[in-house]
Design a protein around this motif. Structure first.
Motif, PDB file in Angstrom:
ATOM      1  N   GLU A 259       0.836  -1.201   0.000  1.00  0.00           N
ATOM      2  CA  GLU A 259       0.000   0.000   0.000  1.00  0.00           C
ATOM      3  C   GLU A 259       0.872   1.253   0.000  1.00  0.00           C
ATOM      4  O   GLU A 259       1.650   1.446   0.925  1.00  0.00           O
ATOM      5  N   PRO A 260       0.767   2.100  -1.008  1.00  0.00           N
ATOM      6  CA  PRO A 260       1.500   3.365  -0.910  1.00  0.00           C
ATOM      7  C   PRO A 260       1.049   4.124   0.335  1.00  0.00           C
ATOM      8  O   PRO A 260      -0.113   4.021   0.739  1.00  0.00           O
ATOM      9  N   VAL A 261       1.966   4.889   0.935  1.00  0.00           N
ATOM     10  CA  VAL A 261       1.630   5.610   2.166  1.00  0.00           C
ATOM     11  C   VAL A 261       0.576   6.699   1.909  1.00  0.00           C
ATOM     12  O   VAL A 261      -0.239   6.992   2.772  1.00  0.00           O
ATOM     13  N   HIS A 262       0.568   7.230   0.701  1.00  0.00           N
ATOM     14  CA  HIS A 262      -0.329   8.360   0.430  1.00  0.00           C
ATOM     15  C   HIS A 262      -1.802   7.966   0.434  1.00  0.00           C
ATOM     16  O   HIS A 262      -2.153   6.786   0.372  1.00  0.00           O
ATOM     17  N   GLY A 263      -2.666   8.967   0.458  1.00  0.00           N
ATOM     18  CA  GLY A 263      -4.103   8.753   0.412  1.00  0.00           C
ATOM     19  C   GLY A 263      -4.655   8.905  -0.998  1.00  0.00           C
ATOM     20  O   GLY A 263      -3.913   8.738  -1.990  1.00  0.00           O
ATOM     21  N   SER A 264      -5.928   9.242  -1.091  1.00  0.00           N
ATOM     22  CA  SER A 264      -6.605   9.264  -2.396  1.00  0.00           C
ATOM     23  C   SER A 264      -6.355  10.561  -3.172  1.00  0.00           C
ATOM     24  O   SER A 264      -6.765  10.679  -4.323  1.00  0.00           O
ATOM     25  N   ALA A 265      -5.696  11.534  -2.538  1.00  0.00           N
ATOM     26  CA  ALA A 265      -5.285  12.793  -3.181  1.00  0.00           C
ATOM     27  C   ALA A 265      -6.385  13.416  -4.050  1.00  0.00           C
ATOM     28  O   ALA A 265      -6.215  13.577  -5.259  1.00  0.00           O
ATOM     29  N   PRO A 266      -7.508  13.797  -3.438  1.00  0.00           N
ATOM     30  CA  PRO A 266      -8.612  14.355  -4.234  1.00  0.00           C
ATOM     31  C   PRO A 266      -8.217  15.607  -5.012  1.00  0.00           C
ATOM     32  O   PRO A 266      -8.826  15.905  -6.044  1.00  0.00           O
ATOM     33  N   ASP A 267      -7.179  16.312  -4.547  1.00  0.00           N
ATOM     34  CA  ASP A 267      -6.783  17.543  -5.248  1.00  0.00           C
ATOM     35  C   ASP A 267      -6.190  17.281  -6.630  1.00  0.00           C
ATOM     36  O   ASP A 267      -6.208  18.158  -7.489  1.00  0.00           O
ATOM     37  N   ILE A 268      -5.661  16.083  -6.857  1.00  0.00           N
ATOM     38  CA  ILE A 268      -5.073  15.811  -8.177  1.00  0.00           C
ATOM     39  C   ILE A 268      -5.741  14.626  -8.877  1.00  0.00           C
ATOM     40  O   ILE A 268      -5.384  14.303 -10.012  1.00  0.00           O
ATOM     41  N   ALA A 269      -6.698  13.975  -8.210  1.00  0.00           N
ATOM     42  CA  ALA A 269      -7.305  12.770  -8.799  1.00  0.00           C
ATOM     43  C   ALA A 269      -7.997  13.098 -10.113  1.00  0.00           C
ATOM     44  O   ALA A 269      -8.656  14.131 -10.249  1.00  0.00           O
ATOM     45  N   GLY A 270      -7.822  12.218 -11.084  1.00  0.00           N
ATOM     46  CA  GLY A 270      -8.499  12.369 -12.375  1.00  0.00           C
ATOM     47  C   GLY A 270      -7.711  13.129 -13.413  1.00  0.00           C
ATOM     48  O   GLY A 270      -8.115  13.224 -14.569  1.00  0.00           O
ATOM     49  N   PHE A 271      -6.537  13.665 -13.033  1.00  0.00           N
ATOM     50  CA  PHE A 271      -5.763  14.473 -13.972  1.00  0.00           C
ATOM     51  C   PHE A 271      -4.538  13.758 -14.546  1.00  0.00           C
ATOM     52  O   PHE A 271      -3.795  14.330 -15.329  1.00  0.00           O
ATOM     53  N   GLY A 272      -4.291  12.527 -14.103  1.00  0.00           N
ATOM     54  CA  GLY A 272      -3.117  11.810 -14.613  1.00  0.00           C
ATOM     55  C   GLY A 272      -1.804  12.339 -14.054  1.00  0.00           C
ATOM     56  O   GLY A 272      -0.736  12.061 -14.580  1.00  0.00           O
ATOM     57  N   ARG A 273      -1.884  13.098 -12.981  1.00  0.00           N
ATOM     58  CA  ARG A 273      -0.674  13.727 -12.421  1.00  0.00           C
ATOM     59  C   ARG A 273      -0.070  12.932 -11.267  1.00  0.00           C
ATOM     60  O   ARG A 273       0.965  13.304 -10.729  1.00  0.00           O
ATOM     61  N   ALA A 274      -0.738  11.876 -10.825  1.00  0.00           N
ATOM     62  CA  ALA A 274      -0.269  11.156  -9.629  1.00  0.00           C
ATOM     63  C   ALA A 274       1.024  10.395  -9.921  1.00  0.00           C
ATOM     64  O   ALA A 274       1.168   9.761 -10.969  1.00  0.00           O
ATOM     65  N   ASN A 275       1.931  10.479  -8.990  1.00  0.00           N
ATOM     66  CA  ASN A 275       3.188   9.734  -9.113  1.00  0.00           C
ATOM     67  C   ASN A 275       2.927   8.257  -8.756  1.00  0.00           C
ATOM     68  O   ASN A 275       2.507   7.954  -7.642  1.00  0.00           O
ATOM     69  N   PRO A 276       3.197   7.333  -9.676  1.00  0.00           N
ATOM     70  CA  PRO A 276       2.928   5.915  -9.391  1.00  0.00           C
ATOM     71  C   PRO A 276       4.094   5.211  -8.688  1.00  0.00           C
ATOM     72  O   PRO A 276       4.007   4.015  -8.404  1.00  0.00           O
ATOM     73  N   LEU A 277       5.182   5.953  -8.388  1.00  0.00           N
ATOM     74  CA  LEU A 277       6.371   5.280  -7.841  1.00  0.00           C
ATOM     75  C   LEU A 277       6.115   4.697  -6.445  1.00  0.00           C
ATOM     76  O   LEU A 277       6.632   3.625  -6.107  1.00  0.00           O
ATOM     77  N   ALA A 278       5.309   5.368  -5.634  1.00  0.00           N
ATOM     78  CA  ALA A 278       5.016   4.816  -4.298  1.00  0.00           C
ATOM     79  C   ALA A 278       4.319   3.466  -4.440  1.00  0.00           C
ATOM     80  O   ALA A 278       4.630   2.513  -3.712  1.00  0.00           O
ATOM     81  N   ALA A 279       3.384   3.367  -5.381  1.00  0.00           N
ATOM     82  CA  ALA A 279       2.679   2.095  -5.600  1.00  0.00           C
ATOM     83  C   ALA A 279       3.633   1.048  -6.197  1.00  0.00           C
ATOM     84  O   ALA A 279       3.599  -0.129  -5.797  1.00  0.00           O
ATOM     85  N   ILE A 280       4.479   1.463  -7.114  1.00  0.00           N
ATOM     86  CA  ILE A 280       5.437   0.529  -7.734  1.00  0.00           C
ATOM     87  C   ILE A 280       6.412  -0.008  -6.678  1.00  0.00           C
ATOM     88  O   ILE A 280       6.684  -1.215  -6.601  1.00  0.00           O
ATOM     89  N   LEU A 281       6.923   0.895  -5.835  1.00  0.00           N
ATOM     90  CA  LEU A 281       7.864   0.462  -4.787  1.00  0.00           C
ATOM     91  C   LEU A 281       7.163  -0.411  -3.743  1.00  0.00           C
ATOM     92  O   LEU A 281       7.764  -1.325  -3.175  1.00  0.00           O
ATOM     93  N   SER A 282       5.881  -0.152  -3.508  1.00  0.00           N
ATOM     94  CA  SER A 282       5.109  -1.009  -2.597  1.00  0.00           C
ATOM     95  C   SER A 282       4.990  -2.412  -3.176  1.00  0.00           C
ATOM     96  O   SER A 282       5.123  -3.417  -2.454  1.00  0.00           O
ATOM     97  N   ALA A 283       4.723  -2.484  -4.475  1.00  0.00           N
ATOM     98  CA  ALA A 283       4.673  -3.792  -5.144  1.00  0.00           C
ATOM     99  C   ALA A 283       6.005  -4.517  -4.983  1.00  0.00           C
ATOM    100  O   ALA A 283       6.049  -5.735  -4.754  1.00  0.00           O
ATOM    101  N   GLY A 284       7.092  -3.758  -5.046  1.00  0.00           N
ATOM    102  CA  GLY A 284       8.419  -4.337  -4.831  1.00  0.00           C
ATOM    103  C   GLY A 284       8.556  -4.944  -3.439  1.00  0.00           C
ATOM    104  O   GLY A 284       9.255  -5.945  -3.247  1.00  0.00           O
ATOM    105  N   MET A 285       7.861  -4.361  -2.470  1.00  0.00           N
ATOM    106  CA  MET A 285       7.934  -4.905  -1.107  1.00  0.00           C
ATOM    107  C   MET A 285       7.243  -6.259  -1.006  1.00  0.00           C
ATOM    108  O   MET A 285       7.609  -7.086  -0.165  1.00  0.00           O
ATOM    109  N   LEU A 286       6.231  -6.494  -1.845  1.00  0.00           N
ATOM    110  CA  LEU A 286       5.620  -7.840  -1.893  1.00  0.00           C
ATOM    111  C   LEU A 286       6.645  -8.852  -2.388  1.00  0.00           C
ATOM    112  O   LEU A 286       6.757  -9.966  -1.863  1.00  0.00           O
ATOM    113  N   LEU A 287       7.384  -8.447  -3.420  1.00  0.00           N
ATOM    114  CA  LEU A 287       8.413  -9.351  -3.953  1.00  0.00           C
ATOM    115  C   LEU A 287       9.442  -9.669  -2.873  1.00  0.00           C
ATOM    116  O   LEU A 287       9.851 -10.807  -2.689  1.00  0.00           O
TER     117      LEU A 287
END
Ligand code: NAI
Ligand code: MG
Length: 338
Positions: A259-287
Motif C-alpha cells: 500500500e502506498p503511504v499516500h491517500g486518495s489525493a482528491p486535489d489531483i485525482a483524475g488528472f493523470g498527475r499522480a506519481n505511481p512510484l510509491a505504488a510501484i515500490l510497494s509492489a516491490g515490497m511484496l516481492l
C-alpha cells in the motif's frame, strides 16, 4: 505453483497508480494471476460497506494484495469505517513496514536508509471512541503485550534482514507509563533476548521527530506504536522524495497487503498527475517480503533509481502517471538479461 494477487484500487488516485504497479509486477512475474476487488468510500456508497465479504475472501485466497488508497470523511458517518483499517485489523496484518531511502535527484539529502516499523492493529487506531458526556469525547489507546511481542519478533527479523546498525524504540513512556511502558519493556526485553542489546536504543517521540529532521541518516530501524508510526513515517517520507515515492507493506502471517503511504489525493485525482512510484515500490515490497524474491525487488529499485537519475527533475504535468510508468517498465526491460 502460480502466484496470485488481489488488487484493490480503492478511491481517487488509487485507481490511477495501482494499474501501473500491477503492470510492473506482471512484467517480472509473467504467470501472476490477478483478481480485482472493491473497497473504500465509493464502494461504501454503492454497497453500504467499505469492505465487502468478497474482498476479504479474495485477499485471503490470494495471500498477496495491492491496495491503492481510500477516501475517508473526517466526520462520523454511520456504518462507515475506513477500509484500510478494517482490512488491517480483520486480516491480522499486524505489522506495517515503511522504508525511506535517499533516491537520486528527488531526495533532499543522500545517505538515508531507514525503516519505520509501525504496530498496525491497535494503539489509538483501535476504533474505541465514544462520548463520555456532552463536550467530552474519549479515545482509548490499547496496547497489549501480545501485539508488542509480535512487533518485536517482526523487528528482530527485519533487523537481521537489513543488518541493522541501530534499532530505536520510539514511545512516550514519561507521559504514558502504562501503555508506552508496556510497549517499551516488552520490545526491549525481546530484542535483547534476540541479541540486539548493543544496537538497541530508545527515544521519546517528540525528540525522535526532531532528530528525524536534523539527522535522518543516524536512524536505521525505528520500532513504534500505531499513531506515532503513522506520523513519523510521513515526516520521514520527505527524505525519500515525498509522499509520491513512499511505499509500505502491511504484513501478517502468510498474508501481505502492499500500500502506498499516500491517500486518495482528491486535489489531483483524475488528472493523470499522480506519481505511481510509491505504488510501484510497494509492489516491490511484496516481492521482497512476501514472495521472498529479493532479486526481483532489487530490479524494481534499480529501475526506479535509473528513471529518477535520468528524468527525476522533469515535470510531466498531466502525463506524469503514464510517463513514469512507461519509464520504469522500459528500464526493467533493459535489465531483464541480468
Ligand atoms: P493524501 O496523501 O491523499 O495527499 C496529500 C498531498 O500529497 C496532496 O497534495 C496530494 O496531491 C499529494 N500526493 C499524495 N500522493 C501523491 C502522488 N502519488 N503523487 C503526487 N502527489 C501526491 O492525503 P490527504 O489529502 O490528507 O487525504 C486525502 C484522502 O485520503 C482523505 O480522505 C484521507 O482520509 C485519505 N487517506 C487515505 C489513506 C489510505 O488509504 N491509506 C492514507 C492517507 C489519507
Ligand atoms: Mg498516514
Amino acid at each position: 505453483m502460480s502466484r496470485r494477487l488481489c488488487v484493490i484500487p480503492g478511491d481517487g488516485i488509487g485507481r490511477e497508480v495501482v494499474p501501473v504497479a500491477v503492470e510492473v509486477l506482471q512484467r517480472l512475474l509473467p504467470d501472476l494471476q490477478v483478481e480485482e476487488a472493491e473497497a473504500g468510500w465509493d464502494c461504501f456508497q454503492r454497497h453500504g460497506t467499505s469492505v465487502p465479504d468478497a474482498t476479504y475472501a479474495s485477499l485471503r485466497a490470494c495471500g498477496a494484495g495491492l491496495f491503492g488508497a481510500v477516501a475517508s470523511p473526517s466526520h462520523k458517518v454511520d456504518g462507515y469505517r475506513s477500509a484500510i483499517l478494517s482490512l488491517r485489523q480483520t486480516l491480522a496484518l499486524n505489522l506495517n513496514l515503511r522504508p525511506v531511502c535517499s533516491r537520486p535527484v528527488v531526495s533532499p539529502r543522500a545517505g538515508i536508509d531507514l525503516l519505520v516499523l509501525r504496530e498496525n492493529s491497535e494503539g489509538l487506531y483501535s476504533g474505541r471512541e465514544h462520548w463520555e458526556a456532552e463536550g467530552i469525547a474519549i479515545a482509548e489507546r490499547v496496547i497489549s503485550r501480545a501485539a508488542c511481542e509480535r512487533l518485536a519478533a517482526g523487528a528482530a527479523e527485519l533487523a537481521r534482514l537489513r543488518h541493522a546498525r541501530r534499532v530505536t524504540l520510539v514511545h512516550k513512556a514519561n507521559v504514558l507509563p502504562l501503555t508506552c511502558g508496556l510497549f517499551r519493556d516488552t520490545c526491549r526485553d525481546l530484542l535483547a533476548e534476540d541479541g540486539w542489546s548493543d544496537v538497541l536504543d530508545e527515544r521519546l517521540v517528540d525528540v525522535a521527530a526532531l532528530q528525524l529532521v536534523e539527522h535522518p541518516e543516524a536512524f536505521d530501524l525505528i520500532v513504534t506504536t500505531n499513531l506515532f508510526g503513522d506520523i513519523l513515517s510521513d515526516l520521514a517520507s520527505h527524505w525519500g522524495g515525498g509522499l509520491g515515492l513512499a511505499p509500505s507493506l502491511n504484513l501478517g502471517t502468510g498474508i501481505a497487503l502492499a500500500e502506498p503511504v499516500h491517500g486518495s489525493a482528491p486535489d489531483i485525482a483524475g488528472f493523470g498527475r499522480a506519481n505511481p512510484l510509491a505504488a510501484i515500490l510497494s509492489a516491490g515490497m511484496l516481492l521482497r517480503h512476501y514472495w521472498q524474491l529479493p532479486e526481483l525487488a532489487d530490479r524494481i529499485d534499480g529501475a526506479v533509481d535509473a528513471f529518477l537519475q535520468e528524468e527525476g527533475s522533469v515535470d510531466f504535468g498531466n502525463k506524469t502517471t503514464r510517463v513514469i510508468g512507461r519509464g520504469v517498465l522500459e528500464r526493467l526491460s533493459q535489465t531483464s538479461s541480468h
